[in-house]
Design a protein around this motif. Structure first.
Motif, PDB file in Angstrom:
ATOM      1  N   ASN A  46      41.310  38.599  38.424  1.00 55.09           N
ATOM      2  CA  ASN A  46      41.237  40.139  37.972  1.00 55.09           C
ATOM      3  C   ASN A  46      41.369  40.944  39.014  1.00 55.09           C
ATOM      4  O   ASN A  46      42.009  41.878  39.354  1.00 55.09           O
ATOM      5  CB  ASN A  46      40.669  40.414  37.523  1.00 55.09           C
ATOM      6  CG  ASN A  46      40.844  39.298  36.134  1.00 55.09           C
ATOM      7  OD1 ASN A  46      42.434  39.307  35.698  1.00 55.09           O
ATOM      8  ND2 ASN A  46      39.448  39.262  35.828  1.00 55.09           N
ATOM      9  N   ASN A  47      40.600  40.525  40.780  1.00 57.12           N
ATOM     10  CA  ASN A  47      40.804  41.790  41.638  1.00 57.12           C
ATOM     11  C   ASN A  47      42.385  41.245  42.382  1.00 57.12           C
ATOM     12  O   ASN A  47      41.739  42.089  43.259  1.00 57.12           O
ATOM     13  CB  ASN A  47      39.685  40.891  42.236  1.00 57.12           C
ATOM     14  CG  ASN A  47      38.598  41.313  42.439  1.00 57.12           C
ATOM     15  OD1 ASN A  47      37.716  41.943  40.856  1.00 57.12           O
ATOM     16  ND2 ASN A  47      37.153  40.568  42.818  1.00 57.12           N
ATOM     17  N   TYR A  48      42.478  40.065  42.304  1.00 55.24           N
ATOM     18  CA  TYR A  48      44.366  40.052  42.834  1.00 55.24           C
ATOM     19  C   TYR A  48      45.231  39.987  41.872  1.00 55.24           C
ATOM     20  O   TYR A  48      46.768  39.699  42.520  1.00 55.24           O
ATOM     21  CB  TYR A  48      44.404  38.980  43.627  1.00 55.24           C
ATOM     22  CG  TYR A  48      42.929  38.599  44.627  1.00 55.24           C
ATOM     23  CD1 TYR A  48      43.218  39.213  45.664  1.00 55.24           C
ATOM     24  CD2 TYR A  48      41.927  37.806  44.358  1.00 55.24           C
ATOM     25  CE1 TYR A  48      42.743  38.925  47.175  1.00 55.24           C
ATOM     26  CE2 TYR A  48      40.813  37.673  45.700  1.00 55.24           C
ATOM     27  CZ  TYR A  48      41.391  38.321  46.211  1.00 55.24           C
ATOM     28  OH  TYR A  48      40.250  38.119  47.584  1.00 55.24           O
ATOM     29  N   THR A  49      44.660  40.982  40.612  1.00 55.37           N
ATOM     30  CA  THR A  49      45.921  40.547  40.093  1.00 55.37           C
ATOM     31  C   THR A  49      46.402  42.440  40.111  1.00 55.37           C
ATOM     32  O   THR A  49      45.860  43.000  39.316  1.00 55.37           O
ATOM     33  CB  THR A  49      45.784  40.112  38.098  1.00 55.37           C
ATOM     34  OG1 THR A  49      45.412  39.002  38.500  1.00 55.37           O
ATOM     35  CG2 THR A  49      46.482  40.026  37.738  1.00 55.37           C
ATOM     36  N   THR A  50      47.676  42.203  39.612  1.00 53.88           N
ATOM     37  CA  THR A  50      48.314  43.410  39.777  1.00 53.88           C
ATOM     38  C   THR A  50      48.876  44.829  38.583  1.00 53.88           C
ATOM     39  O   THR A  50      49.089  45.331  38.337  1.00 53.88           O
ATOM     40  CB  THR A  50      48.814  44.418  41.093  1.00 53.88           C
ATOM     41  OG1 THR A  50      50.068  43.327  41.283  1.00 53.88           O
ATOM     42  CG2 THR A  50      48.041  44.335  42.779  1.00 53.88           C
ATOM     43  N   ALA A  51      49.580  43.295  37.800  1.00 54.74           N
ATOM     44  CA  ALA A  51      50.238  44.039  37.019  1.00 54.74           C
ATOM     45  C   ALA A  51      50.576  42.210  35.797  1.00 54.74           C
ATOM     46  O   ALA A  51      50.295  41.280  36.734  1.00 54.74           O
ATOM     47  CB  ALA A  51      51.795  43.912  37.235  1.00 54.74           C
ATOM     48  N   GLN A  62      51.839  39.867  37.939  1.00 53.69           N
ATOM     49  CA  GLN A  62      52.031  39.885  39.961  1.00 53.69           C
ATOM     50  C   GLN A  62      50.890  39.810  40.557  1.00 53.69           C
ATOM     51  O   GLN A  62      49.206  40.634  39.988  1.00 53.69           O
ATOM     52  CB  GLN A  62      52.650  41.653  40.101  1.00 53.69           C
ATOM     53  CG  GLN A  62      52.597  42.180  41.375  1.00 53.69           C
ATOM     54  CD  GLN A  62      53.896  42.770  41.508  1.00 53.69           C
ATOM     55  OE1 GLN A  62      54.490  43.452  40.420  1.00 53.69           O
ATOM     56  NE2 GLN A  62      54.299  43.120  42.695  1.00 53.69           N
ATOM     57  N   SER A  64      48.279  40.077  44.119  1.00 52.81           N
ATOM     58  CA  SER A  64      48.162  40.551  45.297  1.00 52.81           C
ATOM     59  C   SER A  64      47.970  39.885  46.288  1.00 52.81           C
ATOM     60  O   SER A  64      48.089  39.661  47.927  1.00 52.81           O
ATOM     61  CB  SER A  64      47.721  41.393  45.588  1.00 52.81           C
ATOM     62  OG  SER A  64      46.345  41.481  45.568  1.00 52.81           O
TER      63      SER A  64
END
Length: 98
Positions: A46-51, A62, A64
């Motif tokens: 979740n820390n790297y999930t942007t959309a 998406q 990151s």
């Protein structure tokens, strides 16, 4: 104005009827998929999930981190089956990681 039924029905049945009558099921699926993704993947992903978007039974996520994207791409089928199982119906047929 909506018709009034004189028969007694449960709240859950009334809500299901309301959702079906007003064609709100797809919108609820979108929200449920986003919540399920966050719950199942945990803080690390979740820390790297942007959309997160659901369009035509395809889930677009998406990220990151290219490393995480590559790692998750190995288990796409398992992720799809786990999400659908958690949702209780087959909402996602394809997963696209960006």
């Amino acid at each position: 104005m909506a018709k009034r039924n004189n028969e007694h029905i449960s709240i859950s049945d009334a809500l299901k009827e309301f959702v079906e009558t007003n064609k709100l099921e797809y919108g609820l699926d979108v929200v449920n998929v986003q919540d399920t993704w966050r719950d199942m993947m945990g803080n690390g992903v979740n820390n790297y999930t942007t959309a997160i978007q659901l369009k035509n039974n395809t889930l677009y996520v998406q990220l990151s981190s290219s490393v995480l994207r590559e790692e998750l791409s190995y288990g796409k089928e398992k992720i799809i089956s786990m999400l659908n199982e958690s949702l209780g119906k087959e909402v996602i047929k394809k997963l696209v990681l960006r």
